[in-house]
Every structure is written in structure tokens, then in C-alpha cells.
Design a protein around this motif. Structure first.
Motif, PDB file in Angstrom:
ATOM      1  N   ARG A  71       0.847  -1.197   0.000  1.00  0.00           N
ATOM      2  CA  ARG A  71       0.000   0.000   0.000  1.00  0.00           C
ATOM      3  C   ARG A  71       0.879   1.242   0.000  1.00  0.00           C
ATOM      4  NH1 ARG A  71      -5.500  -0.804   2.295  1.00  0.00           N
ATOM      5  NH2 ARG A  71      -5.757  -3.009   2.876  1.00  0.00           N
ATOM      6  N   THR A  72       0.317   2.327  -0.453  1.00  0.00           N
ATOM      7  CA  THR A  72       1.003   3.601  -0.315  1.00  0.00           C
ATOM      8  C   THR A  72       0.984   4.008   1.151  1.00  0.00           C
ATOM      9  OG1 THR A  72      -0.986   4.933  -0.614  1.00  0.00           O
ATOM     10  CG2 THR A  72       0.196   4.246  -2.610  1.00  0.00           C
ATOM     11  N   VAL A  73       1.810   4.992   1.512  1.00  0.00           N
ATOM     12  CA  VAL A  73       1.818   5.445   2.902  1.00  0.00           C
ATOM     13  C   VAL A  73       0.492   6.090   3.277  1.00  0.00           C
ATOM     14  CG1 VAL A  73       4.317   5.715   3.082  1.00  0.00           C
ATOM     15  CG2 VAL A  73       2.932   7.595   2.174  1.00  0.00           C
ATOM     16  N   GLU A  74      -0.291   6.484   2.270  1.00  0.00           N
ATOM     17  CA  GLU A  74      -1.630   7.034   2.546  1.00  0.00           C
ATOM     18  C   GLU A  74      -2.662   5.939   2.804  1.00  0.00           C
ATOM     19  OE1 GLU A  74       0.891   9.857   0.627  1.00  0.00           O
ATOM     20  OE2 GLU A  74       0.180   7.955  -0.196  1.00  0.00           O
ATOM     21  N   GLY A  75      -2.280   4.672   2.552  1.00  0.00           N
ATOM     22  CA  GLY A  75      -3.171   3.558   2.836  1.00  0.00           C
ATOM     23  C   GLY A  75      -3.846   2.949   1.629  1.00  0.00           C
ATOM     24  N   ASP A  76      -3.616   3.490   0.439  1.00  0.00           N
ATOM     25  CA  ASP A  76      -4.222   2.934  -0.779  1.00  0.00           C
ATOM     26  C   ASP A  76      -3.373   1.788  -1.313  1.00  0.00           C
ATOM     27  OD1 ASP A  76      -6.215   4.953  -0.758  1.00  0.00           O
ATOM     28  OD2 ASP A  76      -4.815   6.343  -1.732  1.00  0.00           O
ATOM     29  N   TYR A  77      -4.044   0.808  -1.937  1.00  0.00           N
ATOM     30  CA  TYR A  77      -3.295  -0.253  -2.590  1.00  0.00           C
ATOM     31  C   TYR A  77      -2.485   0.326  -3.746  1.00  0.00           C
ATOM     32  CZ  TYR A  77      -5.812  -3.951  -0.095  1.00  0.00           C
ATOM     33  OH  TYR A  77      -6.313  -4.790   0.878  1.00  0.00           O
ATOM     34  N   LEU A  78      -1.254  -0.144  -3.900  1.00  0.00           N
ATOM     35  CA  LEU A  78      -0.418   0.313  -5.003  1.00  0.00           C
ATOM     36  C   LEU A  78      -0.999  -0.165  -6.337  1.00  0.00           C
ATOM     37  CD1 LEU A  78       2.229   1.894  -5.539  1.00  0.00           C
ATOM     38  CD2 LEU A  78       3.399  -0.330  -5.607  1.00  0.00           C
ATOM     39  N   PHE A  79      -1.475  -1.416  -6.354  1.00  0.00           N
ATOM     40  CA  PHE A  79      -2.209  -1.990  -7.480  1.00  0.00           C
ATOM     41  C   PHE A  79      -3.454  -2.661  -6.914  1.00  0.00           C
ATOM     42  CE2 PHE A  79       2.014  -1.508  -9.186  1.00  0.00           C
ATOM     43  CZ  PHE A  79       1.805  -1.198 -10.524  1.00  0.00           C
ATOM     44  N   TRP A 105      15.733  -3.934  -0.226  1.00  0.00           N
ATOM     45  CA  TRP A 105      16.435  -4.062  -1.501  1.00  0.00           C
ATOM     46  C   TRP A 105      16.319  -2.810  -2.366  1.00  0.00           C
ATOM     47  CZ3 TRP A 105      13.465  -9.259  -2.117  1.00  0.00           C
ATOM     48  CH2 TRP A 105      14.032 -10.217  -1.274  1.00  0.00           C
ATOM     49  N   ASP A 106      15.174  -2.143  -2.312  1.00  0.00           N
ATOM     50  CA  ASP A 106      14.975  -0.936  -3.119  1.00  0.00           C
ATOM     51  C   ASP A 106      14.580   0.246  -2.249  1.00  0.00           C
ATOM     52  OD1 ASP A 106      15.496  -1.381  -5.975  1.00  0.00           O
ATOM     53  OD2 ASP A 106      14.072  -3.021  -5.736  1.00  0.00           O
ATOM     54  N   ASP A 107      15.282   0.377  -1.146  1.00  0.00           N
ATOM     55  CA  ASP A 107      15.017   1.468  -0.207  1.00  0.00           C
ATOM     56  C   ASP A 107      15.076   2.831  -0.894  1.00  0.00           C
ATOM     57  OD1 ASP A 107      15.016   2.566   2.730  1.00  0.00           O
ATOM     58  OD2 ASP A 107      16.768   3.495   1.795  1.00  0.00           O
ATOM     59  N   LYS A 108      16.009   2.997  -1.837  1.00  0.00           N
ATOM     60  CA  LYS A 108      16.174   4.303  -2.482  1.00  0.00           C
ATOM     61  C   LYS A 108      14.938   4.721  -3.265  1.00  0.00           C
ATOM     62  CE  LYS A 108      18.499   2.305  -6.576  1.00  0.00           C
ATOM     63  NZ  LYS A 108      18.633   0.925  -6.088  1.00  0.00           N
ATOM     64  N   TRP A 109      14.132   3.750  -3.693  1.00  0.00           N
ATOM     65  CA  TRP A 109      12.915   4.057  -4.453  1.00  0.00           C
ATOM     66  C   TRP A 109      11.656   4.028  -3.582  1.00  0.00           C
ATOM     67  CZ3 TRP A 109      14.392   6.130  -8.689  1.00  0.00           C
ATOM     68  CH2 TRP A 109      15.428   5.605  -9.470  1.00  0.00           C
ATOM     69  N   LEU A 110      11.674   3.240  -2.514  1.00  0.00           N
ATOM     70  CA  LEU A 110      10.441   2.956  -1.789  1.00  0.00           C
ATOM     71  C   LEU A 110      10.330   3.639  -0.431  1.00  0.00           C
ATOM     72  CD1 LEU A 110      10.145  -0.884  -2.564  1.00  0.00           C
ATOM     73  CD2 LEU A 110       9.206   1.063  -3.842  1.00  0.00           C
ATOM     74  N   GLY A 115       9.550   5.790   2.507  1.00  0.00           N
ATOM     75  CA  GLY A 115       8.589   6.862   2.717  1.00  0.00           C
ATOM     76  C   GLY A 115       7.460   6.923   1.714  1.00  0.00           C
ATOM     77  N   LYS A 116       7.383   5.917   0.822  1.00  0.00           N
ATOM     78  CA  LYS A 116       6.352   5.941  -0.215  1.00  0.00           C
ATOM     79  C   LYS A 116       5.363   4.774  -0.093  1.00  0.00           C
ATOM     80  CE  LYS A 116       9.300   8.339  -3.544  1.00  0.00           C
ATOM     81  NZ  LYS A 116       9.943   8.295  -4.877  1.00  0.00           N
TER      82      LYS A 116
END
Length: 592
Positions: A125-133, A164-169, A171-172
């Protein structure tokens, strides 16, 4: 009356499309989405003649891991080659693998927006609580008598993507435990679906405990009552097979669930066959079985898929053939876990050179590298670069991952534990083979986790068992590392060092995560390219370490190594399955 439902699946395709090996420069029909897609289309057509309904699914890791993936991420063609091919094959749904996140969320979303089928995942989920997909999809298939079956599909991916992908993920997104979210989602799907399928981008390891947060959780997810079938992956293995066993596996079922893992790269296709009976509440699974279909020498190629890929195929040649240097030597990784390897050492050298350009002369600086291509994915999964021109293709072969250069400050105590983990890639002196099987589940040890430390001198004592498992979890109190020195002096527990590595290692390794680390905005592969351009790679490669006992030791490597045996203190002793050979390496030469 009974009904038949077939579930066809691929996993860990890693952007393998073409009927061509760009590293070897030869045509091939052993893997790739053209091969798998041709078989899928043929089986779907065959099933239609038998009045069997078919669902086609992919289990993730499609966007990274191949020259085509690098080309697409770099050049951004209007249509992503993988998505274009999946649309043509006719997939019904897919889930996300961990490598989908290697190029960031914007790239992921824009690429998967091209899919003409649903993309599902229920534990991100996004940090706002929505599913990413979307957390799930419902696929409806209608039989010839007008009856319609509803197949619910959801998917999960390891929580470890946050490391593994902390730089992209960072806080998101928030990633929840796979078992807990799959259980909740399956319960919801079962309310209005006849069959529930979980796409599990996670592996099976019977030795693991029943606890949340594990990277490989098929042993847990397969206990969920509301799930009827599982496609799993991540570890690039086969199931059903003789190598994945447990007392709760019955043929092709893990617990009550029909399961399949079709290896990787499109070399195999997973097939689950379910026999259904109609009830007043819908359909019910009466029986079933699963199998993996090897596609080599077993598939008629669909010319339409070949034609669809032709523009990409030609573009790849332009992309990979840019010259960046020259070499007088054959560069390989056949013996890189035991012997000198320019293919591995150049990554450490180039990382150190790039870091010192940015930060200057740093005391107690140590550079590392690991054998990334050492046969995990077959006998062609090695660096094999002939003397002559060096191109972008060769740089990608040397360093396949889109990692960033990283530096971490460690004490001598932590450094020694890091070395102990790397030394855990070996068996004991008394074992038939000195190197563990190159697998990412127990009892194997993936070569990409075996770091080599080029500024250190040390011995490895293989008379005692390994201290760590493949995932850096301590399993014994053994001590294998002996005589550890840096620049001729003994390493003390309170000594301080700066160690160069990559963002994956920094974020994933348990004893490094909490330390003071820095991820630089420098692509590791770019450091390799720049090093080749400015320094070349005809340096004398170093022996990475010593064993405490002189001797000759046996290991498994590719049959292609026979071409370069004379350059090593090694001899072939036997052929092995799947184009591997057993060689004997004289480590006494190093110890002298």
C-alpha cells in the motif's frame, strides 16, 4: 458432470524474450517469452478443442535481469518489449516480483499501465493507505454449456523489497506480511469466487519457521484454507520436483493446495489441471494435479511472436555493441568463488576508484565484490568475454544489477562477521564439493551473497561448519576466519574501516542495516564502464583468500570452462547434469 480448468503460468521471466543469446551471440530455443508464449498459445487452442477453460498467469519479475530490460529502462521505447509480448500472448493477470521495483515506482507504473490485463498485489500500500495496485481480480470463463466459473487471483511479494529498493520505496509504500494479507484477501475472494489462486512471488523452504516477515513463505501460505492453487517463484527452482520436499507435500500438493513453480526465464511452463463439479453454490474443486513443462525441444515457435519482437531484437544489437575498451585476456567467472577472476575483481576496483574520486584518500578503505554470475541460472550463467573489443554488453555481463555504490563504516568485529557470512558459501573439507549449491534457499548459498574483500588477507578453516546460513542468520558458533590482517597488521575488534559495497548489500544484510552507511548516486555498472574506458581490465587478478589446509578441491562449473582450463590450476574430473562439469582446483598453488 465435471468441468476442466487449466491454469498456465510463468515466473521470473526477467525480460527474457528473444530466441537469441546476446551474450554468447547464438540462436537458442531454451528459454524466453517467445518460447513460453508459443507454448501457451498452442495449449490454449488445444484446450478450446477439448472444451477446457484456460487461465494464463505470470508471477512477476518481468522488468529486470536481461539486456532487453536494460535497453528498455535506458532508452524507454514507446512500447515496453515485455508488455507488448505479454499482451500478444494473452495473459489474464500478473503480480509483482521484487525486481519490478529496481527502476522506481514511476517507471513501474508507467510500464505496467501498458498491460492489457490486470496487475494484482494485496500486500503493498502507499503510505496514505491505498493499494499500489488492485489487490485482486476475478476472471470469468464460460464453458460450452453456458456455465461460468469465477477465478479469483491475488498476489504477494516479500517485505524485503523495502530493504532491496530502499532508495525508491522509502517513505512511499508500506509492505505487509505476505501470509497475513494473502489470508485476508483469499477469504474475501472465496465469498464470490469458485477457485482462488495466489500468485506468490516467494519461494519454498521447508526449514523455515512459521513466523511473519520471512522472505520465503510458501510453506505458510499453502496452509490457507481459502486458497486452491498457488504459483510460486523468486528462487528460480522447479516444483513439483525431487529437490523440494517436505512431509506435508503430496505429489503436486503442498498441504491441500495444488502448486507449481516453473523455474525462470521462460524455460518451463507451469500447468495446474483442476477437475470441477457443479454445485448449487457454484463450482467445487474435485481433484487436480500440477506439473512443470520443459519447453526446450518441446515447442513449435509461433512466427507471429518472432515478428513482433524483431524491432526490439535489432535495437538490442545497436544498444549493446558500443565499444568501451579492449582486452588481451579471456574474462570469465567460472572459478570466481575460489580462484582469481577479473570479472569479479574489476567491480571492486572500479568502485574504489569512483569512491576515491568523490571522497579523496580515505584511510582503512576496503573494496568488495561478489561472484554475481556463477551458475545459479544454468551453465550459461557465467561471465564469458573473449579477448578483443569490450562493449556495453560485456559491462552488463560483469554487473547485471541496477545497484548503487554504497559505503559503510564497520568495526573489526563486524568486518569479521561479514567475512564469516561469505565463508559460509563453502561446504567442509570432507564434503564431495567444496562450494555449496548456488541456490537462495537452504542448504544452498547464492554466490551473489559471497563477498570477496580485496584489501584483506585471511584464511578460511573448512574443518568446522558454516557460521551463517544463506540469509546471514547465524546457525552455529563456528569460527572459520583465521589470521585476518589489513595491510599486514592484525584486525582488532575495535578497529574502524570503510567498506565499499552496493545498496542491496547495505540494506539487506542484518548486521549492516543499523550501521552508518551512505548510498551514493553512482551506478555500480557505470563505474565498471568508466574503469574499462580509462584503466582497461588487463590487470593481474588476485587470489582472494586462502584455505587453512593445502589441497585440491572439487567444484561444479559450466562446461564452457573447458575452453579456459589451461589458464587455471584445474582439471576436469567428470561431466555433470545440465551442461555442468566437475573440476578439481589446486588450492595448494595459492597457499604457496
Amino acid at each position: 458432470m465435471t468441468y476442466q480448468l487449466t491454469i498456465l503460468s510463468t515466473t521470473d521471466m526477467h525480460a527474457h524474450l528473444s530466441l537469441y543469446d546476446y551474450f554468447l551471440g547464438t540462436e537458442q530455443e531454451t528459454n524466453g517469452l517467445i518460447l513460453a508464449g508459443s507454448k501457451i498459445k498452442a495449449l490454449v487452442e488445444e484446450n478450446q478443442q477439448k472444451e477446457t477453460q484456460t487461465v494464463v498467469l505470470d508471477n512477476g519479475d518481468i522488468l529486470q535481469g536481461n539486456l532487453i530490460a536494460d535497453y528498455a529502462a535506458d532508452k524507454r521505447p514507446e512500447r515496453h518489449p515485455v508488455m507488448q509480448m505479454m499482451n500478444a500472448v494473452g495473459y489474464d493477470a500478473m503480480t509483482l516480483g521484487n525486481h519490478e521495483f529496481n527502476y522506481g515506482l514511476d517507471y513501474l507504473k508507467s510500464t505496467l499501465a501498458q498491460a492489457e490485463f490486470p496487475v494484482v498485489n494485496c500486500n503493498i500500500r502507499t503510505v496514505e493507505g491505498d493499494y499500489l495496485f488492485n489487490p485482486y481480480t476475478v476472471i470469468e470463463k464460460t464453458f460450452s454449456d453456458g456455465e461460468t466459473i469465477r477465478v479469483g487471483v491475488t498476489g504477494v511479494v516479500p517485505e524485503q523489497i523495502l530493504m532491496w529498493d530502499d532508495k525508491w520505496l522509502h517513505g512511499k509504500v508500506v509492505v505487509q506480511d505476505m501470509y497475513q494479507t494473502a489470508k485476508a484477501c483469499a477469504a474475501e475472494l472465496k465469498k464470490h469466487c469458485d477457485v482462488v489462486v495466489c500468485l506468490c512471488h516467494t519461494g519454498f523452504d521447508a526449514s523455515l519457521p512459521d513466523e511473519d516477515g520471512l522472505e520465503n513463505q510458501v510453506h505458510r501460505i499453502s496452509t490457507i484454507d481459502d486458497i486452491d492453487a498457488i504459483i510460486f517463484g523468486h528462487t528460480h527452482q522447479l516444483f513439483p520436483s525431487d529437490t523440494l520436499t517436505a512431509d506435508y507435500i503430496d505429489g503436486s500438493r503442498i498441504h491441500h493446495v495444488y502448486a507449481v513453480q516453473p523455474a525462470s526465464f521462460g524455460s518451463h511452463l507451469g500447468r495446474i489441471e483442476l477437475t470441477l463439479k457443479k454445485t448449487e453454490n457454484g463450482f467445487e474443486v474435485e481433484s487436480g494435479h500440477s506439473e512443470v513443462i520443459e519447453l526446450k525441444n518441446n515447442t513449435v515457435i509461433d512466427p507471429a511472436l518472432v515478428e513482433l519482437n524483431e524491432t526490439t531484437h535489432q535495437a538490442i544489437f545497436d544498444y549493446i555493441n558500443e565499444e568501451i575498451g579492449q582486452t588481451e585476456h579471456y574474462i570469465d567467472s567460472f572459478f570466481s568463488q575460489l580462484a582469481p577472476s577479473r570479472a569479479v575483481e574489476i567491480v571492486a576496483r572500479s568502485g574504489r576508484r569512483a569512491y576515491e574520486k568523490l571522497r579523496g584518500d580515505i584511510p582503512n578503505l576496503i573494496s568488495t565484490s561478489a561472484p554475481l554470475k556463477a551458475g545459479r541460472d544454468g551453465a550459461s550463467d557465467y561471465v564469458m568475454i573473449s579477448p578483443g573489443s569490450l562493449t556495453i554488453k560485456d559491462a552488463i555481463s560483469i554487473y547485471r544489477f541496477p545497484n548503487k555504490l554504497a559505503a559503510v563504516k564497520v568495526t573489526g568485529k563486524v568486518l569479521k562477521e561479514w567475512l564469516e557470512w561469505s565463508a559460509s558459501a563453502f561446504n567442509c573439507y570432507s564434503d564431495e564439493l567444496i562450494v555449496k549449491d548456488n541456490q537462495s534457499i537452504a542448504p544452498g548459498f547464492p554466490s551473489y551473497n559471497m563477498d570477496i574483500f580485496y584489501e584483506l588477507d585471511y584464511q578460511i578453516d573448512l574443518s568446522v561448519p558454516a557460521r551463517y546460513n544463506h540469509a546471514a542468520v547465524q546457525v552455529t558458533d563456528s569460527v572459520r576466519i583465521q589470521g585476518l590482517t589489513f595491510e599486514g597488521r592484525a584486525v582488532e575488534p575495535d578497529d574502524e574501516f570503510t567498506v565499499l559495497t552496493n545498496d542491496y548489500r547495505l540494506n539487506f544484510t542484518p548486521f549492516l542495516k543499523s550501521l552508518e552507511g551512505e548510498v551514493l548516486d553512482v551506478d555500480v555498472r557505470e563505474t565498471v564502464i568508466e574503469y574499462i574506458k580509462e584503466e582497461g581490465c588487463d590487470f593481474k587478478a588476485a587470489w582472494p583468500f586462502r584455505f587453512t589446509e593445502d589441497g585440491t578441491y572439487r567444484m561444479k562449473t559450466s562446461r564452457h570452462a573447458e575452453d579456459v582450463l589451461l589458464g587455471y590450476p584445474a582439471r576436469k574430473v567428470a561431466d555433470a547434469a545440465d551442461d555442468f562439469i566437475i573440476v578439481e582446483l589446486n588450492m595448494k598453488e595459492r597457499n604457496e
